[in-house]
Write an enzyme that holds these catalytic residues in place. Structure first.
Site, mmCIF file in Angstrom:
data_model
loop_
_atom_site.group_PDB
_atom_site.id
_atom_site.type_symbol
_atom_site.label_atom_id
_atom_site.label_comp_id
_atom_site.label_asym_id
_atom_site.label_seq_id
_atom_site.Cartn_x
_atom_site.Cartn_y
_atom_site.Cartn_z
ATOM 1 N N TYR A 146 -13.136 -27.787 70.857
ATOM 2 C CA TYR A 146 -13.105 -27.100 71.810
ATOM 3 C C TYR A 146 -12.027 -27.329 72.681
ATOM 4 O O TYR A 146 -11.765 -26.514 73.886
ATOM 5 C CB TYR A 146 -14.513 -27.398 72.656
ATOM 6 C CG TYR A 146 -15.644 -26.727 72.187
ATOM 7 C CD1 TYR A 146 -15.733 -25.872 70.859
ATOM 8 C CD2 TYR A 146 -16.947 -27.211 72.426
ATOM 9 C CE1 TYR A 146 -16.983 -25.445 70.092
ATOM 10 C CE2 TYR A 146 -18.212 -26.705 71.795
ATOM 11 C CZ TYR A 146 -18.093 -26.008 70.803
ATOM 12 O OH TYR A 146 -19.261 -25.517 70.167
ATOM 13 N N LYS A 197 -18.434 -34.089 58.678
ATOM 14 C CA LYS A 197 -18.293 -33.445 57.676
ATOM 15 C C LYS A 197 -16.971 -34.201 56.888
ATOM 16 O O LYS A 197 -15.966 -33.415 56.479
ATOM 17 C CB LYS A 197 -17.694 -32.074 57.946
ATOM 18 C CG LYS A 197 -17.714 -31.193 57.045
ATOM 19 C CD LYS A 197 -19.083 -30.621 56.435
ATOM 20 C CE LYS A 197 -19.084 -29.605 55.381
ATOM 21 N NZ LYS A 197 -20.123 -29.547 54.466
ATOM 22 N N ASP A 230 -24.271 -30.286 57.573
ATOM 23 C CA ASP A 230 -25.017 -29.282 56.770
ATOM 24 C C ASP A 230 -26.314 -29.710 56.673
ATOM 25 O O ASP A 230 -27.484 -29.059 56.829
ATOM 26 C CB ASP A 230 -24.432 -28.408 55.587
ATOM 27 C CG ASP A 230 -23.539 -29.355 54.874
ATOM 28 O OD1 ASP A 230 -23.290 -30.512 55.129
ATOM 29 O OD2 ASP A 230 -22.897 -29.048 53.684
ATOM 30 N N ASP A 254 -23.079 -29.805 69.546
ATOM 31 C CA ASP A 254 -23.424 -28.334 70.348
ATOM 32 C C ASP A 254 -24.516 -27.540 69.572
ATOM 33 O O ASP A 254 -25.655 -27.285 69.886
ATOM 34 C CB ASP A 254 -22.410 -27.586 70.409
ATOM 35 C CG ASP A 254 -22.416 -26.364 71.596
ATOM 36 O OD1 ASP A 254 -23.354 -26.279 72.275
ATOM 37 O OD2 ASP A 254 -21.600 -25.973 71.587
ATOM 38 N N ASP A 258 -29.347 -27.338 69.401
ATOM 39 C CA ASP A 258 -29.777 -26.108 69.609
ATOM 40 C C ASP A 258 -31.061 -25.876 68.577
ATOM 41 O O ASP A 258 -32.133 -25.365 68.666
ATOM 42 C CB ASP A 258 -28.997 -24.856 69.593
ATOM 43 C CG ASP A 258 -28.593 -24.411 71.063
ATOM 44 O OD1 ASP A 258 -28.415 -25.280 71.819
ATOM 45 O OD2 ASP A 258 -28.286 -23.411 71.306
#
Ligand code: NAD
Length: 373
Positions: A146, A197, A230, A254, A258
């Site tokens: 970001y 990752k 993942d 982030d 959710d």
């Protein structure tokens, strides 16, 4: 904190979309504690976003910046939404929420995910999956994709366009948020799952190396595991009770929080704290806000769930105001209100009648009154 006194300043910034609606209820709850528990706290409202821009030509007027800089903590609502396109991109970019967090060096974003037995019936997941879910996502907040440079959209020689962003993490950035997460795990069930990752990203390789090295050197008693993001996305809805503290980078945190909101029943249920480094006086900058955004689809309708914002007040009581018993009391009041059937539209059982945003505020304040007597 004002010089020479223990009076604390909390800035209240509703922001945009449903932000002001939910923050009004959170402010009512905080005011209850200030009044009933004689907390030495001053609340100051500050304008941010579209309304501020309409009034002053700035998304974050200098007055609001002053309030932020003088605050011990900020209670924030939300930002964003289609109507905010009225704000020119340049004015918006100067003062995004991301930039405010960055200016305060808020590097640790703490997002607790706790299931409420009162909501099992309404939840999309089975009760046996929801049983005993109580974990915290620690998301790195001040770096990663970001913020990484270079970034942009460029036109290529053949006339097509290319968008690009950069993921980058330094060892210092990884280490400070990792230390925060290890220390948090120490105060809980002693388990840390670091999500990355590392199978395809160099930032992930470095992330894992640093976490492993810190574990060996400073936190050998913590049970450390690693998970690719993942898989983690699947595990937070498949078996969320396995987690205690989850540590991850900015974008992964982030997204994962959710996804984890499904376990909590709704995105509207989740609170968060964004914390900066501890300074020489032992204080740290902090923003407390619900995890959700401005929810333009329901903004202005008075139906948003204010619990994420109200539970952010519990985090504020615990982490900035040093009132852990009051924080627990508020969390109990929220559970009691839910157990008593209080429901906004996002968590209501099919066929039942939901209450308004302020109705949920009333139900939680009633529960607080009952618990306090
Ligand atoms: P969102 O969180 O605003 O909404 C996602 C969905 O969840 C919507 O259907 C919404 O109605 C529902 N929802 C969210 N909060 C709710 C609540 N309290 N009660 C009931 N339902 C709720 O995410 P989005 O739609 O992807 O983004 C909308 C805007 O918010 C965008 O401009 C985005 O950039 C911004 N945003 C801001 C923040 C923030 O202020 N911290 C965080 C995320 C997104």
């Amino acid at each position: 904190m004002s010089a020479g006194s223990n009076q604390m300043n909390v800035a209240v910034i509703g922001g945009e979309g449903i932000g002001p609606e939910v923050t009004t209820q959170a402010r009512r709850v905080l005011s209850w504690f200030i009044a009933k528990r004689s907390l030495p706290v001053d609340l100051t409202e500050a304008a941010y976003g579209l309304e501020a821009y309409r009034a002053t030509g700035e998304v974050l007027p200098p007055e609001s910046r002053k309030v932020i800089d003088a605050a011990d903590a900020i209670l924030f609502g939300a930002t964003g939404g289609a109507e905010t396109k009225e704000v020119p991109i340049e004015a918006r970019k100067k003062n995004t929420l991301l930039k405010i967090r960055k200016s305060l060096d808020l590097f640790a974003n703490v997002r607790p995910i706790v299931t409420q037995p009162g909501l099992y019936e309404a939840a999309p997941l089975k009760a046996r999956v929801l049983e005993g879910v109580d974990f915290v996502i620690v998301r790195e907040l001040s770096s990663g994709i970001y913020f990484g440079e270079p970034r942009g959209i460029e036109t290529l020689p053949d006339g097509s366009r290319r968008g690009f962003n950069t993921t980058s993490y330094t060892t210092a950035e990884i280490r400070r948020v990792a230390r925060f997460a290890f220390e948090l795990a120490r105060t809980r069930r002693g388990k840390l799952c670091s999500v990355d990752k590392a199978n395809v990203m160099e930032t992930g390789v470095l992330w894992r190396e640093e976490v492993v090295a810190m574990h060996a050197a400073e936190f050998p008693e913590i049970e450390l595991t690693h998970m690719h993001v993942d898989n983690a996305a699947m595990q937070v809805v498949y078996r969320p009770s396995q987690f205690d503290v989850m540590l991850t980078d900015n974008i992964f945190g982030d997204i994962l929080s959710d996804a984890a909101a499904v376990a909590a029943g709704s995105l509207g249920m989740l609170p968060s704290a964004s914390l900066g480094p501890v300074d020489a006086t032992g204080r740290r900058q902090a923003i407390y806000e619900p995890v959700h955004g401005s929810a333009p689809d329901i903004a202005g309708m008075g139906i948003a769930n204010p619990i994420g914002s109200i539970l952010s007040v519990a985090m504020l009581l615990r982490m900035t105001l040093g009132q852990p018993e009051d924080a627990t009391l508020l969390e109990r009041a929220v559970s009691d209100a839910l157990a008593g059937g209080a429901r906004t539209a996002d968590i209501v059982e099919p066929g039942a009648k939901p209450m308004s945003t302020s109705g949920m505020g009333d139900a939680i304040l009633d529960a607080l009154e009952r618990l306090a007597h």
